[in-house]
Design an enzyme around this catalytic site. Sequence first.
Site, mmCIF file in Angstrom:
data_model
loop_
_atom_site.group_PDB
_atom_site.id
_atom_site.type_symbol
_atom_site.label_atom_id
_atom_site.label_comp_id
_atom_site.label_asym_id
_atom_site.label_seq_id
_atom_site.Cartn_x
_atom_site.Cartn_y
_atom_site.Cartn_z
ATOM 1 C CG ASP A 174 46.748 46.194 36.767
ATOM 2 O OD1 ASP A 174 45.662 45.685 37.099
ATOM 3 O OD2 ASP A 174 47.751 45.524 36.460
ATOM 4 C CG ASP A 207 47.735 41.113 40.599
ATOM 5 O OD1 ASP A 207 48.372 40.939 41.647
ATOM 6 O OD2 ASP A 207 46.492 41.035 40.531
ATOM 7 C CB THR A 253 42.910 45.178 40.803
ATOM 8 O OG1 THR A 253 43.357 43.855 40.497
ATOM 9 C CG2 THR A 253 42.215 45.164 42.148
ATOM 10 C CD GLN A 260 42.223 40.734 42.406
ATOM 11 O OE1 GLN A 260 42.481 39.653 42.934
ATOM 12 N NE2 GLN A 260 43.130 41.438 41.746
ATOM 13 C CB CYS A 320 30.079 43.729 35.558
ATOM 14 S SG CYS A 320 31.857 43.412 35.559
ATOM 15 C CB CYS A 373 33.097 47.090 37.950
ATOM 16 S SG CYS A 373 32.499 45.453 38.391
ATOM 17 N NE ARG A 374 36.904 40.213 33.051
ATOM 18 C CZ ARG A 374 37.966 39.762 33.707
ATOM 19 N NH1 ARG A 374 38.093 39.968 34.998
ATOM 20 N NH2 ARG A 374 38.920 39.108 33.072
ATOM 21 C CG ASP A 425 50.369 44.440 33.793
ATOM 22 O OD1 ASP A 425 49.205 44.758 34.115
ATOM 23 O OD2 ASP A 425 50.837 43.299 33.954
#
Length: 194
Positions: free
Chosen positions: A16, A18, A58, A60, A112, A114-115, A141
């Site tokens: 990940d 952030d 990640t 976004q 989706c 991909c999230r 995290d």
Amino acid sequence: MEKQNTMPNKKAIFLDKDGTLIRDVPYNADPSKMELLAGVADGLRQLSTLGYTFFVVTNQAGVAKGYFREEALAGVEDRLQQLLSDSGVTLAGFYYCPHHPEGAVQAYTKRCHCRKPMPGLLLEAAVMYGISLGDSWMVGDILDDVEAGNRAGCKTVLIDELRHERKKPLDGYRHPAYIADNFSEAANLILKNT
């Protein structure tokens, strides 16, 4: 003619972004605000000696919510590549999901695969790079990272420095193999269990 082996044989660590690799600045697409967290460079250098390939996966949602355009993520990827390269680490791929089911930009407002917590980004990288997911790890995290990794068939490490995530139910796909307080500890756990 000898048949070529098409079984995935590379191992990866999916990361990940952030709060795992860099300081978490919500919905940030400004490369100048990006800085590696303590222990990330050393930990990744140690893990690279074991033959792991590194990928960022990640969410976004800022794209779907209209906070920044998808094109801004190219600068984010470039800056992350630079930060890691300056530390002697190569990032093989940067995969992101720009979608959110409650977005403000219609083209990106959807459910989706991909999230995260869905495993689509990991599965896409695995197919493209010949990654054996059973020999790979997902490090993040939040429990959505853990769930994505477990759904993909990876081993998982939750970095929970503030100890918020471990207070939530850790069951089913949301149960990490290991919990670490920081990236250095996560890297050591992977080193010991590879």
